[in-house]
Design a protein around this motif. Structure first.
Motif, mmCIF file in Angstrom:
data_model
loop_
_atom_site.group_PDB
_atom_site.id
_atom_site.type_symbol
_atom_site.label_atom_id
_atom_site.label_comp_id
_atom_site.label_asym_id
_atom_site.label_seq_id
_atom_site.Cartn_x
_atom_site.Cartn_y
_atom_site.Cartn_z
ATOM 1 N N ARG A 246 20.852 -37.461 -55.651
ATOM 2 C CA ARG A 246 20.320 -37.700 -56.994
ATOM 3 C C ARG A 246 20.024 -36.416 -57.754
ATOM 4 O O ARG A 246 20.260 -36.344 -58.965
ATOM 5 C CB ARG A 246 19.057 -38.568 -56.914
ATOM 6 N N THR A 247 19.530 -35.385 -57.075
ATOM 7 C CA THR A 247 19.254 -34.124 -57.764
ATOM 8 C C THR A 247 20.544 -33.469 -58.229
ATOM 9 O O THR A 247 20.630 -32.967 -59.357
ATOM 10 C CB THR A 247 18.475 -33.172 -56.837
ATOM 11 N N LYS A 250 22.063 -35.356 -61.167
ATOM 12 C CA LYS A 250 21.354 -35.055 -62.412
ATOM 13 C C LYS A 250 21.730 -33.678 -62.945
ATOM 14 O O LYS A 250 21.793 -33.457 -64.159
ATOM 15 C CB LYS A 250 19.845 -35.134 -62.173
ATOM 16 N N ASP A 304 24.811 -38.536 -69.141
ATOM 17 C CA ASP A 304 23.488 -37.942 -69.216
ATOM 18 C C ASP A 304 23.351 -37.229 -70.552
ATOM 19 O O ASP A 304 24.343 -36.976 -71.245
ATOM 20 C CB ASP A 304 23.276 -36.916 -68.091
ATOM 21 N N LYS A 322 18.728 -39.270 -67.733
ATOM 22 C CA LYS A 322 19.767 -40.256 -67.459
ATOM 23 C C LYS A 322 20.006 -41.107 -68.696
ATOM 24 O O LYS A 322 19.086 -41.466 -69.424
ATOM 25 C CB LYS A 322 19.375 -41.157 -66.305
#
Length: 375
Positions: A246-247, A250, A304, A322
């Motif tokens: 997830r990091t 992103k 994003d 997001k």
């Protein structure tokens, strides 16, 4: 108004601990333990209360893990639920938050007896995670600790298996940083490999969090792991890998996005505009755009947006948010509108002047516009 979190540690709980320790060891000074553990109690926050209880245990229980360990184990209550729940203070015996200072006590007195200490921590973690208490042992003797973690990774109890992953996270929140694993996480990987298809979500989520820790300093390694683990993956492992990354998702880390199936997008980016390019703090940044597919097949996309906030030195620093994850169908024209409130928050100091917003798809910049912010 909700009960303060610190009140998980309360005087009735301390008195219960004293009574149970006394039942296991008739020589135990219950009154002294209660007096030391409750000193200035109302002024203390949660971790301070836990530490004071630990110190009271050090002062009143035997400082020999061979003697103290059985006292702790005899005082224990029922195991926590398999779903990861921990609080059962109302049950007979000790469980829930009472285990936190008990585990820290083991780390305090048993640092030279890793095997015996880990045997006690194995029982404690079934009632409340011993993830913080195992970390001093890893730092002092990583080889011996990780051998035990490898055994825990095949344990029949999910709380123990979770400890094998959670306890060795390089950047466990509120825990000691394991600097040697920040630099080289190689010793962790065999543990995570064993646990990646664990039957419980509780354990798999810990594996994902461990990998997310690794990603913050070793992004290329995590991209490789994601690529390997997604081969023949079922839905549970796919979900684990996505959460683990997830990091990096992103941040738009290209190797990771490629491993997850988000390749270069074939589309036109049109009509990117701001409703207003002059804003005051507290107002919405309204933006819209169109994404038109130029492919004859559906394309997975991660949309994003990054807001570039002005810093004290005049530079701009991006914060990614997001927007949308899904599929851009063949020939589809996707209309996107968003309102982002630029509001005062405690973690950011705002500065007047030029800011910017950038749209990203699968880690690639599609377009950027500037706007002015007045305070």
């Amino acid at each position: 108004m909700p009960e303060p979190f610190k009140n998980f540690f309360n005087i009735p709980l301390i008195e219960k601990m004293a009574a149970l320790f006394g039942a296991a060891d008739p020589t135990f000074d219950q009154a002294q333990f209660v007096e030391l553990a409750t000193k200035d109690f109302e002024a203390l926050e949660l971790k301070q209360r836990s530490n004071q209880i630990r110190d009271a245990m050090v002062a009143t229980l035997p400082n020999d893990i061979d003697v103290a360990g059985p006292i702790l184990v005899q005082s224990l209550g029922p195991e926590a639920p398999v779903d990861g729940g921990t609080t059962q203070e109302g049950a007979k015996g000790l469980s829930g938050f009472a285990i936190m200072p008990m585990a820290d006590f083991v780390a305090e007195i048993g640092h030279d007896e890793i095997d015996k200490s880990f045997a006690v921590l194995e029982e404690l973690t079934k009632r409340f995670s011993a993830e913080f208490a195992v970390r001093p042992f890893i730092i002092a003797n990583p080889d011996a600790a990780m051998k035990q973690f490898a055994r825990w990774a095949t344990h029949d109890n999910p709380h123990v298996r979770r400890l094998a992953s959670e306890g060795c996270r390089p950047l466990l929140p509120w825990g000691l940083r394991i600097q040697q694993f920040v630099k080289d996480p190689t010793p962790i990987l065999p543990i995570l490999e064993k646990l990646k298809d664990d039957p419980t979500e509780y354990v798999r989520r810990s594996v994902a969090n461990n990998i997310n820790d690794i990603a913050k300093n070793q992004p290329e390694l995590v991209a490789q792991i994601a690529k390997q683990w997604l081969k023949g993956a079922d839905k549970n492992r796919e979900r684990l890998v996505r959460h683990a990354c997830r990091t990096l998702i992103k941040k738009g880390h290209k190797p990771t996005l490629t491993a997850l199936g988000y390749g270069e997008i074939k589309a036109d980016f049109n009509s990117f505009q701001l409703k207003a390019d002059q804003l005051k703090l507290g107002e919405n940044l309204n933006f819209s755009f169109e994404l038109e597919s130029k492919s004859d097949v559906a394309q997975p996309i991660i949309l994003d947006y990054a807001i570039y906030f002005k810093m004290a030195n005049g530079s701009l620093s991006p914060k990614v948010f997001k927007l949308k994850t899904g599929t851009l169908d063949a020939g589809q024209k996707m209309q996107v509108e968003k309102a982002h409130k630029i509001k005062q928050i405690t973690t950011r100091t705002f500065y007047a002047g030029e800011h910017a917003i950038e749209i990203l798809c699968n880690g690639e910049t599609l377009g950027r516009l500037s706007f002015d912010l007045a305070l």
